[in-house]
Design a protein around this motif. Structure first.
Motif, mmCIF file in Angstrom:
data_model
loop_
_atom_site.group_PDB
_atom_site.id
_atom_site.type_symbol
_atom_site.label_atom_id
_atom_site.label_comp_id
_atom_site.label_asym_id
_atom_site.label_seq_id
_atom_site.Cartn_x
_atom_site.Cartn_y
_atom_site.Cartn_z
ATOM 1 N N GLY B 19 -51.379 26.215 -45.634
ATOM 2 C CA GLY B 19 -50.959 27.213 -44.649
ATOM 3 C C GLY B 19 -51.027 28.634 -45.177
ATOM 4 N N ILE B 20 -51.634 28.805 -46.343
ATOM 5 C CA ILE B 20 -51.758 30.162 -46.891
ATOM 6 C C ILE B 20 -52.775 30.949 -46.043
ATOM 7 C CG2 ILE B 20 -52.553 31.504 -48.903
ATOM 8 C CD1 ILE B 20 -49.809 30.092 -49.250
ATOM 9 N N ARG B 21 -52.361 32.104 -45.540
ATOM 10 C CA ARG B 21 -53.248 32.925 -44.710
ATOM 11 C C ARG B 21 -53.490 34.292 -45.343
ATOM 12 N NH1 ARG B 21 -54.321 28.747 -43.728
ATOM 13 N NH2 ARG B 21 -54.220 27.574 -41.780
ATOM 14 N N THR B 22 -52.596 34.728 -46.248
ATOM 15 C CA THR B 22 -52.782 35.993 -46.951
ATOM 16 C C THR B 22 -52.448 35.746 -48.412
ATOM 17 O OG1 THR B 22 -52.006 37.152 -44.992
ATOM 18 C CG2 THR B 22 -52.111 38.431 -47.019
ATOM 19 N N LEU B 23 -53.263 36.252 -49.313
ATOM 20 C CA LEU B 23 -52.920 36.213 -50.726
ATOM 21 C C LEU B 23 -53.467 37.473 -51.376
ATOM 22 C CD1 LEU B 23 -55.827 35.400 -51.828
ATOM 23 C CD2 LEU B 23 -55.035 33.062 -51.753
ATOM 24 N N ALA B 24 -52.976 37.755 -52.572
ATOM 25 C CA ALA B 24 -53.364 38.992 -53.240
ATOM 26 C C ALA B 24 -53.879 38.684 -54.635
ATOM 27 C CB ALA B 24 -52.160 39.943 -53.330
ATOM 28 N N GLY B 25 -54.833 39.473 -55.088
ATOM 29 C CA GLY B 25 -55.355 39.241 -56.430
ATOM 30 C C GLY B 25 -56.414 40.249 -56.806
ATOM 31 N N ILE B 26 -56.974 40.017 -58.005
ATOM 32 C CA ILE B 26 -58.094 40.821 -58.504
ATOM 33 C C ILE B 26 -59.076 39.864 -59.182
ATOM 34 C CG2 ILE B 26 -58.823 42.658 -60.087
ATOM 35 C CD1 ILE B 26 -56.246 44.052 -59.714
ATOM 36 N N PRO B 27 -60.368 39.954 -58.830
ATOM 37 C CA PRO B 27 -61.331 39.035 -59.445
ATOM 38 C C PRO B 27 -61.725 39.443 -60.858
ATOM 39 C CG PRO B 27 -62.446 40.478 -57.877
ATOM 40 C CD PRO B 27 -60.981 40.840 -57.825
ATOM 41 N N GLY B 28 -62.373 38.531 -61.530
ATOM 42 C CA GLY B 28 -62.931 38.768 -62.864
ATOM 43 C C GLY B 28 -63.747 37.543 -63.216
ATOM 44 N N GLY B 29 -64.507 37.629 -64.292
ATOM 45 C CA GLY B 29 -65.484 36.597 -64.639
ATOM 46 C C GLY B 29 -64.983 35.173 -64.509
ATOM 47 N N ALA B 30 -63.814 34.900 -65.073
ATOM 48 C CA ALA B 30 -63.372 33.516 -65.180
ATOM 49 C C ALA B 30 -62.821 32.951 -63.876
ATOM 50 C CB ALA B 30 -62.311 33.390 -66.283
ATOM 51 N N ILE B 44 -58.319 32.654 -44.741
ATOM 52 C CA ILE B 44 -57.490 33.384 -45.707
ATOM 53 C C ILE B 44 -57.931 34.840 -45.821
ATOM 54 C CG2 ILE B 44 -56.733 33.518 -48.112
ATOM 55 C CD1 ILE B 44 -56.944 30.515 -48.299
ATOM 56 N N HIS B 45 -56.961 35.723 -45.683
ATOM 57 C CA HIS B 45 -57.207 37.154 -45.880
ATOM 58 C C HIS B 45 -56.833 37.501 -47.319
ATOM 59 C CE1 HIS B 45 -57.166 41.436 -45.474
ATOM 60 N NE2 HIS B 45 -55.844 41.532 -45.540
ATOM 61 N N HIS B 46 -57.804 37.954 -48.092
ATOM 62 C CA HIS B 46 -57.538 38.324 -49.480
ATOM 63 C C HIS B 46 -57.240 39.821 -49.559
ATOM 64 C CE1 HIS B 46 -58.763 39.880 -53.475
ATOM 65 N NE2 HIS B 46 -58.082 38.818 -53.889
ATOM 66 N N VAL B 47 -56.111 40.144 -50.159
ATOM 67 C CA VAL B 47 -55.740 41.547 -50.340
ATOM 68 C C VAL B 47 -56.091 41.944 -51.768
ATOM 69 C CG1 VAL B 47 -53.839 43.195 -50.363
ATOM 70 C CG2 VAL B 47 -53.914 41.387 -48.629
ATOM 71 N N LEU B 48 -56.965 42.901 -51.885
ATOM 72 C CA LEU B 48 -57.409 43.336 -53.208
ATOM 73 C C LEU B 48 -56.404 44.339 -53.772
ATOM 74 C CD1 LEU B 48 -59.536 43.402 -55.432
ATOM 75 C CD2 LEU B 48 -60.741 45.168 -54.136
ATOM 76 N N ALA B 49 -55.572 43.849 -54.687
ATOM 77 C CA ALA B 49 -54.628 44.738 -55.358
ATOM 78 C C ALA B 49 -55.398 45.613 -56.339
ATOM 79 C CB ALA B 49 -53.575 43.910 -56.076
ATOM 80 N N ARG B 50 -54.717 46.639 -56.910
ATOM 81 C CA ARG B 50 -55.392 47.482 -57.879
ATOM 82 C C ARG B 50 -54.888 47.237 -59.290
ATOM 83 N NH1 ARG B 50 -57.634 47.858 -53.130
ATOM 84 N NH2 ARG B 50 -58.775 49.784 -52.669
ATOM 85 N N HIS B 51 -53.933 46.345 -59.436
ATOM 86 C CA HIS B 51 -53.433 45.898 -60.736
ATOM 87 C C HIS B 51 -52.860 44.511 -60.469
ATOM 88 C CE1 HIS B 51 -50.860 45.528 -64.278
ATOM 89 N NE2 HIS B 51 -51.304 46.662 -64.762
ATOM 90 N N GLU B 52 -53.050 43.574 -61.385
ATOM 91 C CA GLU B 52 -52.578 42.214 -61.138
ATOM 92 C C GLU B 52 -51.064 42.159 -60.966
ATOM 93 O OE1 GLU B 52 -54.802 43.027 -63.381
ATOM 94 O OE2 GLU B 52 -56.581 41.788 -63.024
ATOM 95 N N GLN B 53 -50.330 43.057 -61.662
ATOM 96 C CA GLN B 53 -48.873 43.050 -61.447
ATOM 97 C C GLN B 53 -48.567 43.377 -59.984
ATOM 98 O OE1 GLN B 53 -45.294 45.886 -62.550
ATOM 99 N NE2 GLN B 53 -46.082 44.947 -64.415
#
Ligand SMILES: Cc1ncc(C[n+]2csc(CCOP(=O)(O)OP(=O)(O)O)c2C)c(N)n1
Lengths: 103, 556
Positions: B19-30, B44-53
């Motif tokens: 049931g996850i429809r929104t989550l936040a994160g930052i991509p990287g190689g791994a 799912i709507h991904h919210v691109l944060a500007r720092h992982e914290q």
């Protein structure tokens, strides 16, 4: 028990804890970490798998101070711990090992 | 039907099924395989944060307002280490979070590979549980279990570390596991409940002490009913604010370090303390030996390790708070308890909580109350950490559970803005206000652009005293007024900073009518920074000095 007031834990005696766990790579860190991060000394550690059951048993020899009941509750909360039993320090499991620990 | 899917696709599908429809994160190689799969998700709507914290606190904001586990994503190495503070914060405040991190391929683990860090080891002490996944099949078990663990019992954060090769491994799937759900806790002990009701019925001067567990358990309404039926004056921890409306006749507001004097004095006189979903935290109890010295204690908590940890309870009940209160209610006698309530009222009259200058909209209390006057109880109130946090806790009329988002246990500066963004993402119909300080806001200032990008309905009220106010206060009171490293010699132009990040900004310092400017800023949809300079000499009063008993408060 009062965690803040009894930091100067006088050692009464020792106790042996018998802990049944799911056998995987991280489980020892989970159990032992609970003790080390509270500066609670663990004097002896033994761990072996229980046949092919996917379970292991950890034996810990610890000082028995006022924090021990809290420690046991914290161990019980770990997802990979399926059981914990407390024994007196004279439990045979560590005594029979003494031959291997002579300087 | 059999499908062949990669570990990354399985991960995304399982999140969708949760049931996850929104989550936040930052991509990287791994974690790129998961991002590649996420990009294909229409749910799912991904919210691109500007720092992982920031991503971690956004997930916290979603979880705090909804009560449901929320998800954040980070890559291996620095991505994962940047998440840790937000995870630790969730642990101390019992917030259900599922953090997913990418890891270097299994064959490279332990080789000091590029961006390899022992995420599993680092997260052991700050998670409720964590997993290092070793195959794509395992994801089918681990992901639902992570959600169940995060939501069950005492909620908390769970971390899932997924090596890149596991994300890329393709397997055949014929059957999907059921989503992980909150598991019911064992029922409360009937004997203990009847003893508890007997103690409540026999008590002359009982106090109900509510903690964050009441909010987590959705038991706020029941707690208020119990208080009303049994005539129980009620105190709340910082985490429980909102569980009972502060202006309820039985509410004594927050207890502890920055309580009103009458609240702590009433606790000093009580003969029975009914602790519900609370953990006797040191900021609540002050010197433990002097906390409620005359009281017998009933302690109800879902976490058995909280019972007898700090104070030994006469009756300890390990159970879900909602279930316990539901069963306790019919057994408790209706009692107006007029003598005790009169005594409490007279304590209130003798030792009132003072809000100096509250009628001036640019004083600290005045600003908080003016903001409150612009809003109704549907608003969400978040804070950062410092003096402003305590002033809002003292002065904002919180009336609704899950209305209040604050970093209690870890006290993390930088919590406010991203947590408020998360709250606004989860509940877009609400106005979300974040009270922050000029120190705290800089700790996650980069998320202003995320707020702009997501167009969240967030009003940031920046109470600018050009100092690390709480540190300034401690140095003034307890370090011989030796102010060091607590006054900023340079401050950014916050209005320009906000505008530079793409959000509207209002400076109340220069407004001809600050009240009108505030109302206008709050009623305009979308993100906005509201700046107000406040007096650096103001203290959070009254306060219990370090190590003192709660009855011995200083100031105002
Ligand atoms: C990440 C972090 N670092 C340091 C602290 C210690 N600390 C607590 S309050 C505070 C000052 C907060 O200043 P500000 O955000 O301006 O709020 P004010 O107290 O002035 O209202 C500091 C440095 C903390 N709580 N969190």
């Amino acid at each position: 028990m009062n965690a803040t007031n009894h930091q100067e834990h006088q050692t009464l005696s020792r106790a042996v804890l018998e802990i049944d766990v799911n056998n995987h790579a991280g489980v020892m860190s989970h159990v032992v970490g609970l003790f080390s991060r509270r500066a609670y000394n663990v004097d002896g550690i033994l761990c072996l798998p229980l046949g092919d059951s996917g379970q292991s048993r950890i034996w810990l020899l610890v000082n028995e101070d006022q924090r021990l009941p809290q420690m046991i509750k914290q161990v019980e909360k770990l997802e990979d711990v399926t059981g914990i039993r407390r024994h007196n320090a004279d439990h045979a499991v560590f005594q029979n090992l003494e031959n291997f620990f002579r300087v | 039907m059999t499908e062949t899917l990669t570990g990354a696709q399985i991960t995304v599908r399982l999140l969708e099924r949760q049931g996850i429809r929104t989550l936040a994160g930052i991509p990287g190689g791994a974690i790129l395989p998961i991002y590649d799969a996420l990009g294909q998700s229409s749910l799912i709507h991904h919210v691109l944060a500007r720092h992982e914290q920031g991503a971690g606190f956004m997930a916290q904001g979603m979880a705090r307002v909804s009560g449901q586990p929320a998800v954040c994503l980070a890559s291996s190495g620095p991505g994962a280490t940047n998440l840790l503070t937000a995870i630790a914060d969730a642990k101390l405040d019992s917030i259900p979070l599922v953090a997913i991190t990418g890891q270097v391929p299994k064959a490279m683990i332990g080789t000091d590979a590029f961006q390899e860090v022992d995420t599993y080891g680092l997260s052991i002490p700050i998670t409720k549980h964590n997993f290092l996944v070793s195959s794509a099949e395992e994801l089918l078990e681990v992901i639902p279990r992570a959600f169940a663990i995060a939501a069950s019992g005492r909620p908390g954060p769970v971390l899932i570390d997924i090596p890149k090769d596991v994300q890329m491994q393709a397997i055949e799937i014929t059957h999907w596991p059921a989503p992980g759900e909150r598991q019911p806790a064992p029922a409360a002990d009937a004997w203990a409940l009847s003893e508890a009701s007997g103690m409540i019925n026999a008590a002359k001067r009982p106090i109900l002490y509510l903690g964050g567990g009441v909010v987590h358990a959705g038991a706020s309404g029941l707690a208020v009913k119990l208080a009303e039926k049994a005539g129980l004056p009620t105190v709340m921890t910082l985490m429980a604010l909102g569980a009972m409306p502060v202006d309820h006749p039985l509410s004594l507001g927050m207890l502890g370090m920055h309580a009103a004097r009458y609240t702590n004095l009433a606790l000093d006189e009580c003969d029975l303390l009914i602790a519900v979903g609370a953990r006797f935290d040191d900021r609540a109890t002050g010197k433990v030996a002097a906390f409620c010295p005359q009281a017998r204690i009933i302690h109800i908590d879902i976490d058995p390790a909280e019972l007898d940890k700090i104070k030994t309870a006469h009756i300890g009940i390990t159970a879900d708070v909602q279930e316990s209160l539901n069963r306790l209610l019919p057994a408790v006698a209706t009692n107006a308890r007029s003598d005790w309530r009169q005594r409490v009222d007279s304590l209130k009259a003798e030792h009132p909580f003072l809000m100096p200058d509250v009628d001036k909209p640019l004083s600290h209390f005045g600003l908080i109350r003016t903001v409150a006057a612009c809003l109704d109880d549907e608003a969400v109130i978040a804070t950062d950490v410092g003096q402003h946090q305590m002033w809002v806790a003292q002065a904002y009329p919180l009336r609704r559970p899950r209305q209040w988002l604050t970093s209690g246990g870890l006290g993390t500066m930088g919590f406010g803005v991203p947590a408020a963004i998360g709250a606004a993402l989860a509940e877009p119909q609400r106005t979300v206000v974040c009270f922050t300080g000029d120190g705290s806001i800089l700790m996650n200032i980069q998320e202003l652009v995320t707020a702009a990008e997501e167009k969240v309905n967030l009003k940031i009220v920046l109470m600018d005293n050009a100092t690390l106010g709480l540190v300034h206060q401690q140095q003034t009171l307890f370090y011989g007024e030796r102010l060091f490293a607590s006054q900023f010699k340079a401050s950014p132009d916050f209005i320009k900073v906000a505008q530079g990040f793409g959000i509207a900004a209002v400076d109340l310092d220069h407004a001809t009518n600050p009240c009108a400017a505030l109302i206008e800023a709050i009623s305009r949809p979308g993100p906005c920074l509201i700046h107000a300079s406040i007096d650096a000499e103001q203290k959070v009063y009254p306060m219990v000095p370090p190590g003192a008993a709660n009855r011995d408060m200083i100031g105002a």
